[in-house]
Enzyme design. Sequence first.
Site, PDB file in Angstrom:
ATOM      1  N   LYS A  49      17.864  48.951  52.239  1.00 54.46           N
ATOM      2  CA  LYS A  49      17.384  47.692  51.659  1.00 54.46           C
ATOM      3  C   LYS A  49      16.915  47.807  50.210  1.00 54.46           C
ATOM      4  O   LYS A  49      16.090  47.033  49.736  1.00 54.46           O
ATOM      5  CB  LYS A  49      16.269  47.046  52.520  1.00 54.46           C
ATOM      6  CG  LYS A  49      16.616  46.908  53.994  1.00 54.46           C
ATOM      7  CD  LYS A  49      17.991  46.293  54.222  1.00 54.46           C
ATOM      8  CE  LYS A  49      18.080  44.848  53.781  1.00 54.46           C
ATOM      9  NZ  LYS A  49      19.470  44.324  53.919  1.00 54.46           N
ATOM     10  N   HIS A 110      21.900  57.083  52.995  1.00 53.70           N
ATOM     11  CA  HIS A 110      20.455  56.821  52.914  1.00 53.70           C
ATOM     12  C   HIS A 110      19.669  58.111  53.169  1.00 53.70           C
ATOM     13  O   HIS A 110      18.486  58.063  53.503  1.00 53.70           O
ATOM     14  CB  HIS A 110      20.031  55.801  53.986  1.00 53.70           C
ATOM     15  CG  HIS A 110      20.595  54.428  53.823  1.00 53.70           C
ATOM     16  ND1 HIS A 110      20.646  53.764  52.620  1.00 53.70           N
ATOM     17  CD2 HIS A 110      21.099  53.560  54.746  1.00 53.70           C
ATOM     18  CE1 HIS A 110      21.167  52.545  52.810  1.00 53.70           C
ATOM     19  NE2 HIS A 110      21.447  52.410  54.078  1.00 53.70           N
ATOM     20  N   SER A 140      12.170  43.385  52.806  1.00 59.43           N
ATOM     21  CA  SER A 140      13.582  43.200  53.127  1.00 59.43           C
ATOM     22  C   SER A 140      13.952  43.920  54.424  1.00 59.43           C
ATOM     23  O   SER A 140      14.704  43.401  55.262  1.00 59.43           O
ATOM     24  CB  SER A 140      14.423  43.731  51.965  1.00 59.43           C
ATOM     25  OG  SER A 140      15.781  43.482  52.188  1.00 59.43           O
TER      26      SER A 140
END
Length: 305
Positions: A49, A110, A140
């Site tokens: 995010k 990530h 988010s």
Amino acid sequence: MEKSFSHKLPGEHVYKGVLFFGYSPPGALDAVKDLQVREDDVFIVTYPKAGTTWLQEILWLIMHDGDFARATSTPVYLRSPFIEFKDDVLGEDGLDLANKIDSPRVLKTHLQHSFMPMETNKKNCKIVVLFRNPKDVCTSYFHFYRSSSSFGQFKGTWPDFLDMFLAGHVDHGSWFDFTASWWQQRNRDNVYLMYYEHLKENTLAELEKLAQFVGKGQLSTDLLSHIAEHCSFGQMKTNPMTNHLDVYSINSHISPLLRKGEIGDWRTQFTVEQDEIFNRVYAEKLGHLDIPFQYRPTESIGHGH
């Protein structure tokens, strides 16, 4: 004492001290370490995010000289594979996709630095790290947890999620650990650190610097402007190749993958007390690093930087 949380991720497991959902199984995380890295690979590294899909689309177009025909006919997650992701329902295996696509590859992850493919430390591949201020990331991520079944139909409240985020009890683990791990790499020749907020406020200038870094400095300002326009939030949100509305696990009626894309939206979510708690945790964990995060749009600060 470790806090315990009632929410469970589908297939959740702890790998080397970090919590992951079942779509990054231990076998995939092991295999990532052994990925054969190519010299012209570009890795996009973000915490979830932080503007991942946006940067994927931008970088893929820069690396492929503005091939809008492919960009408008093939979903971004097939053009730019998520290397530690494996979804048997979709038949989407990030490493398998990565091994099949032609160079130059734009690969998404990530992962904290220590989980990266071992060859990224030896090859001359490029690593672009995108940071975003953590309050907007947390806000988010909360909405993403609510909308995506990949996270197990989260029914908790915002205070519940904030506690989980601060404790690192979310998929891909602690934002603080992720951020510290990549901040330490920022001065390597093949690592380029960007900020979401700068990209948002000075898109073309940031694209020019990014193109230089990845060896595409010859691209014209006209082409980079076209890429910036194609990758504007409004365009990405309505583009079926980037908005993930076709992905079965995301309920866009609760919250679409590309939700607002604003700087400072956290202020609609955090109470004053929550903000103070967050600031305390941040100061304790990362305050010593002096990372220049931007928490509001520049015009509301009263000075540019």
